[in-house]
Design a protein around this motif. Structure first.
Motif, PDB file in Angstrom:
ATOM      1  N   ASP A  99       0.855  -1.185   0.000  1.00 27.83           N
ATOM      2  CA  ASP A  99       0.000   0.000   0.000  1.00 27.83           C
ATOM      3  C   ASP A  99       0.882   1.223   0.000  1.00 27.83           C
ATOM      4  O   ASP A  99       2.023   1.195   0.484  1.00 27.83           O
ATOM      5  N   LEU A 153       0.118   0.256  -4.403  1.00 29.12           N
ATOM      6  CA  LEU A 153      -1.337   0.432  -4.425  1.00 29.12           C
ATOM      7  C   LEU A 153      -1.621   1.888  -4.072  1.00 29.12           C
ATOM      8  O   LEU A 153      -2.086   2.215  -2.977  1.00 29.12           O
ATOM      9  N   ARG A 167     -11.869   8.406   4.219  1.00 26.17           N
ATOM     10  CA  ARG A 167     -10.652   8.247   3.410  1.00 26.17           C
ATOM     11  C   ARG A 167     -10.345   9.463   2.546  1.00 26.17           C
ATOM     12  O   ARG A 167      -9.456   9.396   1.698  1.00 26.17           O
ATOM     13  N   LYS A 200      -6.825   4.171  -8.253  1.00 22.02           N
ATOM     14  CA  LYS A 200      -7.936   3.544  -7.534  1.00 22.02           C
ATOM     15  C   LYS A 200      -8.863   4.610  -6.971  1.00 22.02           C
ATOM     16  O   LYS A 200      -8.489   5.793  -6.994  1.00 22.02           O
ATOM     17  N   HIS A 201     -10.026   4.312  -6.458  1.00 22.76           N
ATOM     18  CA  HIS A 201     -10.713   3.028  -6.495  1.00 22.76           C
ATOM     19  C   HIS A 201     -11.796   3.196  -7.537  1.00 22.76           C
ATOM     20  O   HIS A 201     -12.622   4.109  -7.407  1.00 22.76           O
ATOM     21  N   ARG A 211     -19.291   0.415   2.505  1.00 17.93           N
ATOM     22  CA  ARG A 211     -18.603   0.462   1.204  1.00 17.93           C
ATOM     23  C   ARG A 211     -18.708  -0.829   0.406  1.00 17.93           C
ATOM     24  O   ARG A 211     -18.630  -0.803  -0.818  1.00 17.93           O
ATOM     25  N   MET A 244      -7.317  -0.384  -9.780  1.00 16.78           N
ATOM     26  CA  MET A 244      -7.972  -1.206  -8.765  1.00 16.78           C
ATOM     27  C   MET A 244      -9.462  -0.896  -8.757  1.00 16.78           C
ATOM     28  O   MET A 244      -9.859   0.254  -8.549  1.00 16.78           O
ATOM     29  N   TYR A 247     -15.051  -1.609  -4.032  1.00 19.69           N
ATOM     30  CA  TYR A 247     -15.927  -2.526  -3.298  1.00 19.69           C
ATOM     31  C   TYR A 247     -17.407  -2.416  -3.681  1.00 19.69           C
ATOM     32  O   TYR A 247     -18.144  -3.379  -3.639  1.00 19.69           O
ATOM     33  N   ASP A 279     -10.052  -4.726  -5.520  1.00 20.19           N
ATOM     34  CA  ASP A 279      -9.705  -4.358  -4.147  1.00 20.19           C
ATOM     35  C   ASP A 279      -9.783  -5.641  -3.309  1.00 20.19           C
ATOM     36  O   ASP A 279     -10.352  -6.655  -3.726  1.00 20.19           O
ATOM     37  N   TRP A 280      -9.206  -5.591  -2.128  1.00 21.83           N
ATOM     38  CA  TRP A 280      -9.072  -6.792  -1.294  1.00 21.83           C
ATOM     39  C   TRP A 280     -10.459  -7.201  -0.736  1.00 21.83           C
ATOM     40  O   TRP A 280     -10.971  -6.559   0.187  1.00 21.83           O
ATOM     41  N   SER A 407      -5.268   1.025   5.610  1.00 20.39           N
ATOM     42  CA  SER A 407      -4.212   0.295   4.887  1.00 20.39           C
ATOM     43  C   SER A 407      -3.092   1.193   4.391  1.00 20.39           C
ATOM     44  O   SER A 407      -2.007   0.722   4.092  1.00 20.39           O
ATOM     45  N   GLU A 481      -9.630   4.558   7.074  1.00 12.09           N
ATOM     46  CA  GLU A 481     -10.346   3.633   6.206  1.00 12.09           C
ATOM     47  C   GLU A 481     -11.423   2.889   6.989  1.00 12.09           C
ATOM     48  O   GLU A 481     -11.273   2.629   8.179  1.00 12.09           O
TER      49      GLU A 481
END
Ligand code: NOJ
Length: 744
Positions: A99, A153, A167, A200-201, A211, A244, A247, A279-280, A407, A481
């Motif tokens: 990140d 990232l 964020r 991103k995002h 989110r 990226m 969500y 995204d994760w 992150s 975040e």
């Protein structure tokens, strides 16, 4: 025997002189760095087995997770964001992901990497200086490379639709042009270190509350003229290797399986050649996601299943995901790796030495350039070095400066200056960088009595204030975040503290360390306010240098500071407070009228307008002329430093149609930051991107400028500070989806 020896010596010399790239060029023609990225990707993909291609499209988290019985790959770096296997037999390295919103971040735990943190993204946007953004990017790119990472990232450019988004500090503010240019410049800087950066995002992920469960409702035209435009401009400026996806869902479809967003807008319309990573935890399927344009699943085990692992193999073998699509997915990863030097300049496996001093200077400059002097009455600032009794109150200013959570958190050399604050775990810990404003102030006035009060006792703080010549109150707002702010108010009793202190001593300066806009009920009583954002690992030094006038503030707001929540398009944040797994819609009623555009449209008066920022000098604008040259609108003007000290002004060009109807009365169309000595004049010309003069037409995918008169205004903020205007006539004109002129 002799001949044999000569040959082996020769080949050793070849290997030494030319490195692996050229030495391998016969059997591995894709290692020839003279070929283009597309050709190299094509060449290598022909040699790859199905399993090798599949490896490239599947990412792992870089940290064990006991609850999920997950062990990170051995080759990954502990407490890093991610890892993807390369194909070593073909010279394709692994991808090590970190990140990187403001520097090389670490996941919390015992083995954090120490790194230099830039100030928040919002601070960098507030510099209005792409070169500063580039330099910061280059610095964090180099640190990442030093730690063995080749994918950052970074590149967050979610538009600030809501100042309460937790964020916002990672992003570039509310205007598509400013945010796109600044974040694009930072991406370019990062990638100059021969690593890949994300953008991103993607897309329309503008609040943290819900989110993963919220669904944004917006029409194509409004999206293309707001959030998507910011992303489009950042992509053009920065040429990121990866994007990226986010969500949230957009118009009912997850962003990471939206063919509209991925296949159509990003890849077809914008011609994006790199790869889309999720995204994760943002991948929700195999066949729909792969066919909709997702190229790589990230961060296993965040998703419910290994969708792009065995299930993707099966889907390819039985034809639900065409082989050509898997080839495209892998080719995109390879294309970016070749294009950005990841293959030709492999990262070292051992960490390099970081020059914290030099990198700290880059962070310092960014912070100094982005701090915004919001108010300065009766010349209270800069502080005189002759002051004898200075009170410093609150905000842990004796210890350090605040950082944003989640992150993107960078762990500094020297550790957390205020350990133990709650929350200690995700999205915490609450981190203060050990760059103490108090110490930096003391160093500048060694003969003065500089006293600190932590602000927990209002009466004690007020007493100290009363006994001092000047009072510096530090107010903080921790954002991060996965959560939003319940309101615009400073948390805790800080508003009351400031009110009490400024009543006790009217010579009060408030220094804000906030994630974004906050309300200021005490503003009328406080003569000076400095917005220092999250100022990074050199933050204390940066704040003191501005307070004492060694650096003349030149930051301007990249976002409107509202007077109250009632002025926002959604006075109550949708879905707040968050209820787990609850799905809900967020209707973007404001369409493309984001930030100052909304305020203009509704005739609202903000607390501080977008673009606002004072200096210790004064500037005047003159000689504005606007005309069309080579088919593009250009505005030329002169800025004069009419004050007594050297400084920088951000000249902002706004355009407003006199006949046509836009989403809002005016738009920022260009800007230029000028450094001027006292009495000096500077001339500048800005060329306006035609998309900022046009309306987007979804049916024909064109940007269209309506024939008519347009007011061009040169101003120091969106409320028309110091404005001078002229009118220009524009003929009707059409541009393609990327703003390129269409032949008529
Ligand atoms: C989730 C965040 O939304 C994203 O920005 C970050 O890069 C990933 N986690 C990896 O940590």
């Amino acid at each position: 025997m002799k001949l044999k020896k000569t040959i082996s010596l020769l080949s050793a010399a070849v290997a030494l002189c030319c490195g692996p790239a050229l030495a391998a060029s016969d059997s591995k023609p894709w290692m020839n760095s003279k070929l283009g990225a597309a050709e190299r990707a094509d060449l290598v993909i022909r040699e790859m087995t199905l399993d090798e291609k599949l490896k490239l499209v599947f990412g792992y988290f870089g940290m064990d997770n006991e609850g999920k019985k997950y062990k990170r790959p051995q080759e990954s770096y502990n407490q890093s964001a991610g890892f993807v296997y390369g194909v070593p037999r073909l010279g394709i390295p692994n991808l090590w992901q970190t990140d990187a919103g403001v520097g090389v971040a670490s996941q919390g735990g015992p083995q954090v990497r120490t790194a230099t943190a830039l100030p928040s993204g919002l601070n960098t946007a507030a510099t209005w200086d792409p070169q500063t953004a580039f330099a910061g990017g280059a610095m964090i790119g180099a640190e990442a490379r030093g730690y063995g990472f080749n994918v950052l990232l970074a590149g967050g450019v979610n538009l600030m639709r809501d100042p309460r988004n937790g964020r916002n500090f990672e992003y570039g503010g509310e205007d598509p042009l400013l945010a796109g240019r600044m974040v694009g410049a930072q991406i370019k800087g990062i990638q100059s270190s021969r690593v890949v950066s994300t953008l991103k995002h993607y897309a329309l992920n503008d609040q943290e509350t819900g989110r993963t469960t919220l669904n944004v409702k917006i029409d194509d035209q409004s999206a293309r003229m707001s959030d998507l435009l910011a992303l489009q401009i950042a992509k053009e400026e920065g040429n990121p290797g990866s994007v990226m996806c986010s969500y949230n869902r957009v118009n009912g479809v997850y962003a990471c399986e939206s063919s509209y967003l991925l296949n159509e807008v990003l890849k077809k319309d914008w011609g994006f050649k790199g790869w889309v990573m999720s995204d994760w935890g943002a991948t929700h399927s195999t066949i729909p996601a792969a066919n909709a344009g997702l190229d790589q699943q990230s961060g296993m085990p965040f998703d419910l299943a290994d969708y792009f692992g065995a299930p993707l193999k099966e889907a390819v073998l039985n034809g639900w995901v065409p082989q050509s699509r898997l080839d495209d997915m892998a080719r995109r990863v390879l294309h970016a790796m070749f294009e950005h030097g990841v293959v030709d300049h492999p990262v070292a496996s051992e960490p390099g030495k970081i020059d914290f001093k030099a990198n700290g200077a880059v962070s310092l400059k960014d912070a100094q350039e982005g701090m915004v002097l919001l108010k300065n009455q009766a010349g209270l600032l800069p502080l005189a070095k002759s002051l004898r009794r200075i009170a410093v109150i609150g905000g842990h200013a004796d210890k350090g400066v605040l950082a944003g959570g989640g992150s993107s958190l960078v762990y500094p050399a020297g550790g957390n200056a205020v350990p133990g604050l709650e929350p200690k775990t995700w999205p915490g810990p609450i981190m203060y960088y050990p760059s103490s404003p108090l110490k930096a102030i003391q160093q500048r006035v060694p003969a003065a009595q500089v006293s600190f009060n932590d602000g927990s006792d209002k009466a004690a703080a007020a007493k100290l204030a009363q006994e001092s010549d000047v009072v510096l109150v530090f107010a903080t707002q921790w954002t991060g975040e996965a959560f939003d702010m319940p309101s615009l108010s400073l948390p805790g009793a800080q508003d009351e503290l400031i009110a009490a202190v400024s009543t006790a001593n009217p010579k009060t300066v408030v220094v804000l360390e906030t994630g974004g806009p906050v309300s200021m009920p005490w503003l009328a009583k406080v003569p000076a306010v400095l917005e220092a954002w999250y100022p990074g690992t050199s933050g204390g030094e940066a704040i003191a240098s501005v307070l004492f006038g060694e650096v003349n503030p030149s930051g301007h707001l990249p976002a409107t500071f509202p007077a109250s929540e009632a002025q926002l398009p959604r006075p109550v944040l949708d879905g707040y407070p968050e209820v787990a797994d609850k799905r809900f819609d967020v209707e973007y009623r404001e369409g493309a009228a984001v930030g100052y555009k909304w305020f203009d449209l509704k005739g609202l008066k903000p607390l501080f307008p977008f673009g606002h920022g004072l200096s210790y000098s004064e500037f005047g604008f003159s000689g504005l002329s606007a005309s069309v040259k080579n088919g593009a609108l250009q505005a030329t003007f002169t800025v004069k430093n009419t004050g007594k000290v050297a400084g920088k002004e951000v000249a902002q060009v706004y355009v407003a149609p006199l006949n046509a109807k836009w989403e809002a009365p005016k738009r920022l169309a260009g800007f230029q930051k000028l450094a001027l000595q006292p009495g000096a004049e500077g001339k500048a010309t800005v060329t306006v991107d035609p998309r900022l003069l046009a309306m987007y037409d979804s049916a024909s995918k064109t940007w269209n400028i309506a024939k008519g008169d347009y007011q061009v205004t040169l101003a120091a903020d969106a409320a028309g500070g110091k404005a001078v205007s002229t009118v220009v006539h524009l003929e009707a004109a059409s541009y393609d989806v990327n703003g390129k002129p269409l032949r008529r």
